[in-house]
Every structure is written in structure tokens, then in C-alpha cells.
Design a protein around this motif. Structure first.
Motif, PDB file in Angstrom:
ATOM      1  N   SER A   1       8.569 -24.622 -27.799  1.00  0.00           N
ATOM      2  CA  SER A   1       9.902 -24.490 -28.366  1.00  0.00           C
ATOM      3  C   SER A   1      10.762 -25.669 -27.954  1.00  0.00           C
ATOM      4  N   TYR A   2      11.624 -26.114 -28.913  1.00  0.00           N
ATOM      5  CA  TYR A   2      12.650 -27.117 -28.611  1.00  0.00           C
ATOM      6  C   TYR A   2      14.014 -26.483 -28.855  1.00  0.00           C
ATOM      7  N   ARG A   3      14.969 -26.743 -27.921  1.00  0.00           N
ATOM      8  CA  ARG A   3      16.297 -26.157 -28.034  1.00  0.00           C
ATOM      9  C   ARG A   3      17.365 -27.195 -27.718  1.00  0.00           C
ATOM     10  N   HIS A   4      18.367 -27.222 -28.590  1.00  0.00           N
ATOM     11  CA  HIS A   4      19.534 -28.098 -28.428  1.00  0.00           C
ATOM     12  C   HIS A   4      20.721 -27.174 -28.230  1.00  0.00           C
ATOM     13  N   GLN A   5      21.256 -27.124 -26.985  1.00  0.00           N
ATOM     14  CA  GLN A   5      22.293 -26.145 -26.668  1.00  0.00           C
ATOM     15  C   GLN A   5      23.567 -26.834 -26.201  1.00  0.00           C
ATOM     16  N   ASN A   6      24.679 -26.506 -26.881  1.00  0.00           N
ATOM     17  CA  ASN A   6      25.980 -27.061 -26.516  1.00  0.00           C
ATOM     18  C   ASN A   6      26.486 -26.438 -25.223  1.00  0.00           C
ATOM     19  N   GLU A   7      27.212 -27.238 -24.431  1.00  0.00           N
ATOM     20  CA  GLU A   7      27.738 -26.777 -23.149  1.00  0.00           C
ATOM     21  C   GLU A   7      29.272 -26.845 -23.180  1.00  0.00           C
ATOM     22  N   TYR A   8      29.919 -25.759 -22.715  1.00  0.00           N
ATOM     23  CA  TYR A   8      31.382 -25.687 -22.696  1.00  0.00           C
ATOM     24  C   TYR A   8      31.865 -25.278 -21.312  1.00  0.00           C
ATOM     25  N   SER A   9      33.068 -25.704 -20.985  1.00  0.00           N
ATOM     26  CA  SER A   9      33.667 -25.353 -19.708  1.00  0.00           C
ATOM     27  C   SER A   9      34.005 -23.860 -19.673  1.00  0.00           C
ATOM     28  N   ASP A  10      33.880 -23.248 -18.496  1.00  0.00           N
ATOM     29  CA  ASP A  10      34.229 -21.842 -18.321  1.00  0.00           C
ATOM     30  C   ASP A  10      35.701 -21.638 -17.990  1.00  0.00           C
ATOM     31  N   SER A  11      36.450 -22.722 -17.930  1.00  0.00           N
ATOM     32  CA  SER A  11      37.882 -22.618 -17.625  1.00  0.00           C
ATOM     33  C   SER A  11      38.701 -23.165 -18.796  1.00  0.00           C
ATOM     34  N   TYR A  12      39.927 -22.664 -18.927  1.00  0.00           N
ATOM     35  CA  TYR A  12      40.801 -23.066 -20.038  1.00  0.00           C
ATOM     36  C   TYR A  12      41.031 -24.575 -20.008  1.00  0.00           C
ATOM     37  N   PRO A  13      40.996 -25.274 -21.166  1.00  0.00           N
ATOM     38  CA  PRO A  13      40.943 -24.766 -22.552  1.00  0.00           C
ATOM     39  C   PRO A  13      39.524 -24.675 -23.127  1.00  0.00           C
ATOM     40  N   TYR A  14      38.492 -24.545 -22.278  1.00  0.00           N
ATOM     41  CA  TYR A  14      37.123 -24.304 -22.707  1.00  0.00           C
ATOM     42  C   TYR A  14      36.576 -25.417 -23.606  1.00  0.00           C
ATOM     43  N   GLU A  15      36.848 -26.646 -23.221  1.00  0.00           N
ATOM     44  CA  GLU A  15      36.391 -27.805 -23.977  1.00  0.00           C
ATOM     45  C   GLU A  15      34.914 -28.092 -23.689  1.00  0.00           C
ATOM     46  N   PRO A  16      34.258 -28.930 -24.535  1.00  0.00           N
ATOM     47  CA  PRO A  16      32.866 -29.299 -24.268  1.00  0.00           C
ATOM     48  C   PRO A  16      32.711 -29.990 -22.919  1.00  0.00           C
ATOM     49  N   GLU A  17      31.594 -29.706 -22.268  1.00  0.00           N
ATOM     50  CA  GLU A  17      31.296 -30.350 -21.002  1.00  0.00           C
ATOM     51  C   GLU A  17      30.898 -31.808 -21.237  1.00  0.00           C
ATOM     52  N   ASN A  18      30.739 -32.528 -20.163  1.00  0.00           N
ATOM     53  CA  ASN A  18      30.229 -33.895 -20.216  1.00  0.00           C
ATOM     54  C   ASN A  18      28.974 -33.964 -19.340  1.00  0.00           C
ATOM     55  N   PRO A  19      27.773 -34.049 -19.958  1.00  0.00           N
ATOM     56  CA  PRO A  19      27.481 -34.227 -21.378  1.00  0.00           C
ATOM     57  C   PRO A  19      27.730 -32.958 -22.198  1.00  0.00           C
ATOM     58  N   ALA A  20      27.885 -33.163 -23.506  1.00  0.00           N
ATOM     59  CA  ALA A  20      28.308 -32.076 -24.386  1.00  0.00           C
ATOM     60  C   ALA A  20      27.185 -31.102 -24.728  1.00  0.00           C
ATOM     61  N   PHE A  21      25.933 -31.507 -24.549  1.00  0.00           N
ATOM     62  CA  PHE A  21      24.840 -30.586 -24.843  1.00  0.00           C
ATOM     63  C   PHE A  21      23.648 -30.887 -23.939  1.00  0.00           C
ATOM     64  N   GLU A  22      22.745 -29.910 -23.908  1.00  0.00           N
ATOM     65  CA  GLU A  22      21.529 -30.007 -23.106  1.00  0.00           C
ATOM     66  C   GLU A  22      20.333 -29.818 -24.021  1.00  0.00           C
ATOM     67  N   GLN A  23      19.255 -30.541 -23.737  1.00  0.00           N
ATOM     68  CA  GLN A  23      18.019 -30.399 -24.493  1.00  0.00           C
ATOM     69  C   GLN A  23      16.983 -29.691 -23.621  1.00  0.00           C
ATOM     70  N   GLU A  24      16.209 -28.852 -24.267  1.00  0.00           N
ATOM     71  CA  GLU A  24      15.197 -28.094 -23.528  1.00  0.00           C
ATOM     72  C   GLU A  24      13.881 -28.077 -24.295  1.00  0.00           C
ATOM     73  N   PHE A  25      12.787 -28.310 -23.567  1.00  0.00           N
ATOM     74  CA  PHE A  25      11.438 -28.090 -24.080  1.00  0.00           C
ATOM     75  C   PHE A  25      10.847 -26.926 -23.296  1.00  0.00           C
ATOM     76  N   ARG A  26      10.297 -25.972 -24.022  1.00  0.00           N
ATOM     77  CA  ARG A  26       9.832 -24.742 -23.390  1.00  0.00           C
ATOM     78  C   ARG A  26       8.399 -24.443 -23.797  1.00  0.00           C
ATOM     79  N   LEU A  27       7.571 -24.149 -22.803  1.00  0.00           N
ATOM     80  CA  LEU A  27       6.225 -23.617 -23.020  1.00  0.00           C
ATOM     81  C   LEU A  27       6.222 -22.183 -22.511  1.00  0.00           C
ATOM     82  N   TYR A  28       5.640 -21.275 -23.282  1.00  0.00           N
ATOM     83  CA  TYR A  28       5.551 -19.911 -22.780  1.00  0.00           C
ATOM     84  C   TYR A  28       4.340 -19.196 -23.354  1.00  0.00           C
ATOM     85  N   SER A  29       3.961 -18.145 -22.662  1.00  0.00           N
ATOM     86  CA  SER A  29       2.850 -17.302 -23.095  1.00  0.00           C
ATOM     87  C   SER A  29       3.206 -15.862 -22.792  1.00  0.00           C
ATOM     88  N   ARG A  30       2.634 -14.946 -23.559  1.00  0.00           N
ATOM     89  CA  ARG A  30       2.897 -13.534 -23.292  1.00  0.00           C
ATOM     90  C   ARG A  30       1.636 -12.710 -23.472  1.00  0.00           C
TER      91      ARG A  30
END
Length: 271
Positions: free
Chosen positions: A98-127
Motif C-alpha cells: 500500500s502507498y499512502r499520502h496523508q496530509n498533516e495539520y496542527s492540533d492547535s488553533y488555527p489548525y493550519e498545515p504542518e511543515n512538512p504539509a504531508f507524509e508519505q507511507e509505504f506499507r507491507l502487511y499480511s493477515r
């Protein structure tokens, strides 16, 4: 209220989850509400239906902590490919990338995008899943193990580098008619993880992080090869400030777009 939550958790765990059709929402972090839309393709890969491919693209949005609008902020893009193998009448396993592009925001007001504004993730999984099925019900406990690798927008090392995450899920599917056109699907899933952090440079302890409680109404019309799933998820976040995020979800799955494998008589007899 605490006793009520514990009772609800026990009830759902007893009644709950396997992956039969629906594409459940991913966790989107701190928010009040969120929405999830996924489009998938499910393909049988052999005539005995022991091997199956599931591909999907998903988009999620969420509210900020200042409002309850689930469309307020872009949150995640998911590209997922999973292969299932049924090696026994009651046992099924899978592996996925799986590939995931996830935006990141501050948890405090005014809840603007973090720096960097997003995180990328590569995921391997099995079930691994154990399937108990009758004409009316299907109950499936599942254990899922994930390896997650995180990157900044420029593919450099971020605050969290790796994560090992274990997931325990129980799912109940109830067929509402003999043709299995209409179904109810409920599930409970608990997540535990340990992370490799860059700042400070150490591994966290393996511990409980969150729970996800999901309910879906699924429709699979016989007239055309599509499955429509309408759902709700309550994401209970653990940690120092516990919270609940409410999700609305919709996914549409196209069954066997590349042809349906029909077993021959000998194969059917052996099965």
C-alpha cells in the motif's frame, strides 16, 4: 459513561468482523468527523476461487478540531493492492502493498498545515483469518501484521521512521436474504504498535493505540457486477487525550472485470 463504553465494546467484540467486501476507512488522526470514498476491483484468479486480487483507490477528508464539517480538509490518498489465498475451507491468508499520502495539520488553533504539509507511507502487511460460515452468518477473527515505512515529501527521514503494528479484528456478516444481495457487516478492531522515532532516536514500547468499530449495509445486485457498501466507523483514539472520530463511508467494488473463471466438473467435484 465508562461502564457503557466497556459494555458496548464487549458487545461489538462478541458480534463483530472479516473482509468480505467492504473497504473500511483508514484512521485519519485527530478530528471530529471524517468521510471515506473508495473504488475497488475484485478479481478471481483461478477457477477454484482460491486466489483473489483486490485493488482499490481511496480518498478521505476530515473536519478540523474547530468544526464538524467532514469535508473541511483533504486528508489521505490510498493506493492498495492485496492478494488473498484460501488454503483451507476455514482458513484464508493475504499479503498486500500500500502507498499512502496523508496530509498533516496542527492540533492547535488555527489548525493550519504542518511543515512538512504531508507524509508519505509505504506499507507491507499480511493477515490470517479463520472463517466460520453458515447460510445466514459468517464470523471471521483476523490477525493482521503491518510494517510501515514513513517519508517526508522529499523522501527524507521524518520524525517517525518505521512502525510495526498488529491488528486484531472480529467481523460478523449477516445475510438478509437467501440470494445474499443484502447484507449487514459489523466489526471490531484493536490496534497495537511500536515505532522507531528520529527525535529522540529510540523505539517506543509496543502498546495499545486505538479501536475501530464499523457497521456496513452492503448491496450486491444480481443484474450487474457491482457491490455498494454504505458504512459508519467510530474511531476511538487512545493516548493522553482520548477522543472519538465519526466516519461516513462509501465504497463501490467491481467484481471480475476481466472475466469470471468457471470451474470444470472435475475441479468442482474435488473441491
Amino acid at each position: 459513561m465508562t461502564k457503557l463504553k466497556i459494555a458496548l465494546l464487549l458487545v461489538i467484540c462478541i458480534l463483530s468482523k472479516v473482509s468480505s467486501a467492504q473497504i473500511s476507512p483508514p484512521g485519519l488522526g485527530a478530528a471530529h468527523t471524517a468521510d471515506w470514498l473508495a473504488l475497488g476491483v475484485r478479481q478471481d484468479l483461478d477457477s477454484l476461487k482460491k486466489w483473489q486480487s483486490m485493488s482499490y483507490i481511496g480518498l478521505g477528508r476530515k473536519s478540523s478540531l474547530a468544526n464538524y464539517n467532514p469535508l473541511a480538509k483533504s486528508s489521505i490518498l490510498v493506493l492498495n493492492q492485496e492478494f488473498y489465498y484460501k488454503f483451507h475451507p476455514h482458513w484464508q491468508t493475504s499479503f498486500a502493498l500500500s502507498y499512502r499520502h496523508q496530509n498533516e495539520y496542527s492540533d492547535s488553533y488555527p489548525y493550519e498545515p504542518e511543515n512538512p504539509a504531508f507524509e508519505q507511507e509505504f506499507r507491507l502487511y499480511s493477515r490470517i483469518s479463520y472463517v466460520l460460515e453458515t447460510p445466514r452468518f459468517k464470523l471471521v477473527p483476523t490477525f493482521r501484521q503491518e510494517f510501515r515505512k514513513f517519508y517526508t515529501p522529499t523522501f527524507t527521514r521524518g520524525a517517525e521512521t518505521f512502525q510495526f503494528r498488529s491488528r486484531l479484528r472480529l467481523q460478523l456478516t449477516v445475510n438478509l436474504d437467501a440470494a445474499k444481495v443484502h447484507r449487514l457487516i459489523v466489526s471490531s478492531e484493536q490496534l497495537f504498535s511500536a515505532s522507531d522515532l528520529s527525535f529522540p532516536n529510540h523505539w517506543t514500547r509496543l502498546g495499545y493505540r486505538e479501536s475501530r468499530f464499523v457497521g456496513y449495509y452492503s448491496v450486491a445486485p444480481k443484474a450487474f457486477p457491482l457491490i455498494f457498501d454504505f458504512g459508519y466507523m467510530a474511531n476511538w483514539l487512545g493516548g493522553p487525550s482520548p477522543a472519538v472520530v465519526h466516519y461516513a463511508a462509501l465504497d463501490i467494488i467491481w467484481k471480475n472485470p476481466f472475466g469470471h473463471h468457471r470451474p470444470n466438473r472435475r475441479a468442482s467435484f474435488k473441491q
